[in-house]
Design an enzyme around this catalytic site. Structure first.
Site, mmCIF file in Angstrom:
data_model
loop_
_atom_site.group_PDB
_atom_site.id
_atom_site.type_symbol
_atom_site.label_atom_id
_atom_site.label_comp_id
_atom_site.label_asym_id
_atom_site.label_seq_id
_atom_site.Cartn_x
_atom_site.Cartn_y
_atom_site.Cartn_z
ATOM 1 C CG ASP A 210 -32.169 -88.478 -12.609
ATOM 2 O OD1 ASP A 210 -32.927 -88.088 -11.706
ATOM 3 O OD2 ASP A 210 -30.963 -88.163 -12.680
ATOM 4 C CB SER B 28 -26.653 -83.613 -7.974
ATOM 5 O OG SER B 28 -27.946 -83.274 -8.423
ATOM 6 C CD GLN B 29 -27.103 -77.612 -6.181
ATOM 7 O OE1 GLN B 29 -28.218 -77.347 -6.667
ATOM 8 N NE2 GLN B 29 -26.710 -77.074 -5.039
ATOM 9 C CG HIS C 186 -30.264 -87.759 -9.209
ATOM 10 N ND1 HIS C 186 -29.712 -87.317 -10.397
ATOM 11 C CD2 HIS C 186 -29.867 -86.882 -8.266
ATOM 12 C CE1 HIS C 186 -29.016 -86.213 -10.181
ATOM 13 N NE2 HIS C 186 -29.094 -85.927 -8.886
ATOM 14 C CG MET D 42 -30.804 -79.328 -3.576
ATOM 15 S SD MET D 42 -32.078 -78.922 -4.796
ATOM 16 C CE MET D 42 -32.520 -80.552 -5.406
#
Length: 297
Positions: A224, A106-107, A280, A32
């Site tokens: 995170d 990530s996503q 993250h 993202m």
């Protein structure tokens, strides 16, 4: 996607200067707020992979017809439509015909898992999920990337209601939002995550196709501050009816009901849990070089 942390990895990958045999192509999917080709992030990582692994073909996925649209689509294009687009791109790419390894940031991690489950051709061999949220999220404490407008849109739509049909159809992050206090509503109304986790309508092909992976590598960031809960990166989640107590993968519905074949994959030694003691995507050089890079050689 944290641009600064990814650009730092360029030095790591460049240090891996040779391989003794041919390597599979690599498919990358950004997170993202990022895009396929940002020179400070995925663009640099692609070039570094190519430098570190001579002759390797690397495809950094672009969703849409421009870098700007790619970034916007990471927020506003239905995840199912993104998966369909990517499946078509991969199948049409002759350089991937004999299979590939994949890495999602990530996503991008859960999106590439959806590709493995829904589109088994060409074959994905190893999937490295770097901070992917495989049981979803419940909360967004901070929003990455340079586009504050898109972040604000995301927050406002989630405030309206993550399971409102308009939000589900138009906000990517709502499509992997799992409310631990309203599981039945999540299963009924979530349009993406509940499906790929086989919680909505059971799809035997999802289980069969995921088990075709040689390795599923799950990277969790132990400090995170973006993903809630971070154990989702290891296929865990919040305990039902709690937003504080978490459970491991083995104690989730997806595992206990064997909806995706995770039990069989774990028994076969195919699931690997890696931990980075950082925020993250903030991996250090040693971690990336020693823990992640070997899956692509």
């Amino acid at each position: 996607m944290c641009f600064r942390s990814l650009s730092a990895l360029v030095l790591v990958l460049a240090a891996c200067s040779h391989v003794s045999q041919a390597v599979l192509p690599i498919v990358m999917w950004h997170g993202m707020g990022d895009s396929c080709c940002n020179p400070l992030s995925m663009g640099s990582i692609k070039k570094a992979f190519e430098s570190a692994l001579p002759g390797v073909y690397v495809r950094s996925l672009e969703i849409g017809d421009s870098v700007v649209k790619d970034t916007e689509n990471g927020f506003l294009m239905n995840a199912n439509d993104q998966i369909t687009q990517v499946c078509a791109k991969l199948k049409q790419d002759p350089k991937l015909a004999d299979g590939f390894n994949a890495i999602g940031f990530s996503q991008g991690g859960q999106f590439l898992r959806a590709v493995a489950q829904r589109c088994p051709e060409p074959q994905m061999h190893n999937l490295v999920s770097v901070g992917g949220q495989h049981q979803g999220v419940y909360g967004f404490p901070r929003c990455p990337g340079a586009n504050s407008t898109l972040c604000e849109i995301m927050r406002k739509l989630l405030d309206v209601g993550a399971y409102v049909s308009f939000v589900q159809d138009h906000l990517v992050q709502a499509e992997y939002w799992q409310d631990p206090f309203h599981y039945d509503e999540y299963v009924e109304k979530n349009v993406f995550l509940a499906d790929i986790n086989n919680e909505k309508t059971y799809n035997a092909a999802y289980k069969t196709n995921l088990q075709k992976l040689s390795n599923l590598v799950l990277v969790r960031f132990m400090r995170d501050t973006m993903v809630q809960p971070s154990i989702s990166e290891w296929f865990g989640f919040y305990k039902p009816n709690s937003d504080k107590e978490t459970v491991s993968m083995k104690d989730t519905r997806v595992y206990q009901k064997d909806l995706l074949g995770l039990q069989e994959m774990e028994a076969a030694g195919k699931i690997h849990f890696l931990a980075s003691d950082s925020d993250h995507l903030q991996m250090n050089q040693t971690f990336f070089e020693e823990q992640i890079m070997p899956w692509f050689k």
